[in-house]
Design a protein around this motif. Structure first.
Motif, short mmCIF file in Angstrom:
data_model
loop_
_atom_site.label_atom_id
_atom_site.label_comp_id
_atom_site.label_asym_id
_atom_site.label_seq_id
_atom_site.Cartn_x
_atom_site.Cartn_y
_atom_site.Cartn_z
N UNK A 111 0.82 -1.21 0.00
CA UNK A 111 0.00 0.00 0.00
C UNK A 111 0.85 1.26 0.00
N UNK A 112 2.00 1.22 0.67
CA UNK A 112 2.80 2.45 0.73
C UNK A 112 3.24 2.90 -0.67
N UNK A 113 3.30 1.97 -1.64
CA UNK A 113 3.65 2.36 -3.01
C UNK A 113 2.56 3.23 -3.63
N UNK A 114 1.30 3.04 -3.18
CA UNK A 114 0.20 3.87 -3.68
C UNK A 114 0.14 5.22 -2.99
N UNK A 115 0.90 5.38 -1.92
CA UNK A 115 0.90 6.63 -1.16
C UNK A 115 2.12 7.48 -1.45
N UNK A 116 2.85 7.10 -2.48
CA UNK A 116 4.01 7.89 -2.88
C UNK A 116 5.34 7.21 -2.69
N UNK A 117 5.32 6.01 -2.10
CA UNK A 117 6.57 5.28 -1.92
C UNK A 117 7.08 5.36 -0.49
N UNK A 118 7.97 4.46 -0.17
CA UNK A 118 8.46 4.29 1.20
C UNK A 118 9.63 5.23 1.48
N UNK A 314 1.00 3.81 6.19
CA UNK A 314 0.95 5.26 6.12
C UNK A 314 2.24 5.88 6.64
N UNK A 315 2.68 5.41 7.80
CA UNK A 315 3.90 5.96 8.38
C UNK A 315 5.11 5.75 7.50
N UNK A 352 5.75 -4.07 6.02
CA UNK A 352 5.72 -5.15 5.03
C UNK A 352 5.84 -4.62 3.60
N UNK A 353 6.56 -5.35 2.77
CA UNK A 353 6.65 -5.03 1.36
C UNK A 353 5.86 -6.00 0.50
N UNK A 354 5.09 -6.88 1.14
CA UNK A 354 4.23 -7.80 0.42
C UNK A 354 3.03 -7.04 -0.14
N UNK A 355 2.33 -7.60 -1.13
CA UNK A 355 1.20 -6.86 -1.74
C UNK A 355 0.11 -6.52 -0.72
#
Length: 401
Positions: A111-118, A314-315, A352-355
């Protein structure tokens, strides 16, 4: 699918009263019919549950990638809440999280990829201390013990720090006389000289009392959270305080940002995707805070592993996250609805980096917690009414001192 659940909650004291024996949550499953299922989590009080169920029915056939359509379907007939929070945002939030979970799973991305990346691999959380009884009235003592004085709070902090490695500590105040809570902060500083400390009395003090406490703790606190009610009251205290004031009570919707920031009322906003309207709304909130030079943390209420995963995602994507986030996770003592709950190790969650969100629903656990909901008899959280079963003279007063 919308499933209400209940799980054991310790007798945690606060300015409104005390937590009841069961905490309520609502689990949302967004089934796309093609094997993709997104997860969300939200509050469990009966009126909110009813709104979530109505929204779920209205969403049938909606594209989970079309969040504008999802929000329109959720909006329905909601009316403003008396506390100023946006009821549409609160109902939309779990569906937005579930939609992002679906979108990310479909893309094979977290999900973090949809929020602009980690921007970070680990999200820090703080030890959340509470004054508490050893047990609920008539119940067996829990594993956390009583904490009704500075020694009890120091012991509680040691327990949580030893278990989870927390690097900062927050005390939920507003329970005892302000001088007693200052004494508790002093004891925590002596016991944990290198841990940033926070104090949150939930608007239990007048502006005058708040200013006195701020002066007494000027060298002790990382920030003082919601000492007094309202933006104007917070601004008055902020002019006298040497530490930042934080809030999740006087800034709860977009319209509060300008008056709070122009008056210098707050230096830290605690974002909460459950009532700001989801993860993207909190990312927008953080960007506004950055523009005004205001710090960002994350607020917590009693929650389960889906919410913790959403907070971690999110964080991971918020460069503005300048303070360790709150979490109630240790207080649920391992109870959850996901197969492998995220762990807090060395004071942080590894993202997590899983989907998707990175967690999977455990249907057996969900069933057990739903059965507990059906049996427990609690349908609306009411800390004040529960306290009055022990102390009939108790009243919720803000401010009290």
């Amino acid at each position: 699918m919308v499933t209400p659940v209940a799980f054991p909650d310790p007798p945690l004291l606060n300015s409104a009263g005390v937590h009841e024996p069961w905490a309520l949550r609502t689990i949302v499953e967004l089934d796309c019919g093609d094997g993709l299922v997104g997860l969300g989590e939200t509050f469990g009080d009966a009126p909110h549950l009813d709104r979530v169920r109505r929204a779920a029915a209205a969403l049938v056939g909606t594209d989970p990638f079309d969040l504008a359509a999802v929000r329109r379907a959720v909006a329905g007939d909601h009316t403003p809440r008396a506390d100023g929070q946006d009821p549409v945002a609160r109902v939309f939030a779990p569906f937005e999280v579930a939609c992002l979970d679906v979108q990310a799973r479909a893309a094979g991305q977290p999900v973090h990829a949809l929020l602009g990346g980690k921007v970070r691999d680990r999200v820090a959380f703080c030890a959340y201390l509470f004054y508490k009884w050893a047990a609920h009235p008539g119940g067996d003592p829990d594993g956390f013990g009583a904490a009704l004085d500075p020694d009890g709070l120091v012991a509680q902090a040691r327990l949580l720090v030893d278990r989870h490695g927390f690097g900062s500590i927050k005390l939920k105040g507003g329970v005892f006389e302000p001088a007693a809570e200052v004494e508790a902060i002093q004891a925590l500083r002596a016991a944990f000289p290198d841990h940033p400390l926070r104090l949150d009395p939930n608007c239990a003090w007048t502006t005058g009392t708040s200013a006195k406490v701020a002066a007494a703790t000027a060298e002790l606190l990382e920030y003082l959270e919601d000492p007094t009610p309202g933006i104007e009251g917070m601004a008055e205290v902020a002019r006298a305080a040497r530490m930042p004031l934080a809030t999740n009570m006087c800034v709860v919707r977009t319209g509060h940002l300008r008056p709070a920031f122009t008056q210098g009322a707050v230096g830290v906003v605690l974002a909460d995707h459950h009532y700001w309207g989801g993860l993207r709304a909190c990312a927008d909130l953080a960007a506004v805070c950055r523009a005004w030079g205001v710090g960002v943390s994350m607020h917590s209420n009693s929650h389960l592993g889906i919410s913790l995963a959403a907070m971690a995602q999110l964080g991971a994507a918020l460069p503005e996250l300048t303070y360790a986030a709150d979490t109630h996770t240790p207080w649920q003592d391992g109870v959850d609805v996901v197969t492998e709950p995220l762990s807090i190790v060395d004071g942080a969650v590894t993202v997590p980096d899983t989907p998707g969100l990175g967690v999977t629903l455990d249907r057996d656990r969900l069933g057990r917690l739903h059965e507990q909901y059906e049996r427990c008899g609690i349908r609306v959280r009411d800390d004040t009414a529960y306290m009055r079963t022990v102390d009939p003279s108790f009243r919720k007063l803000r401010p009290r001192w």
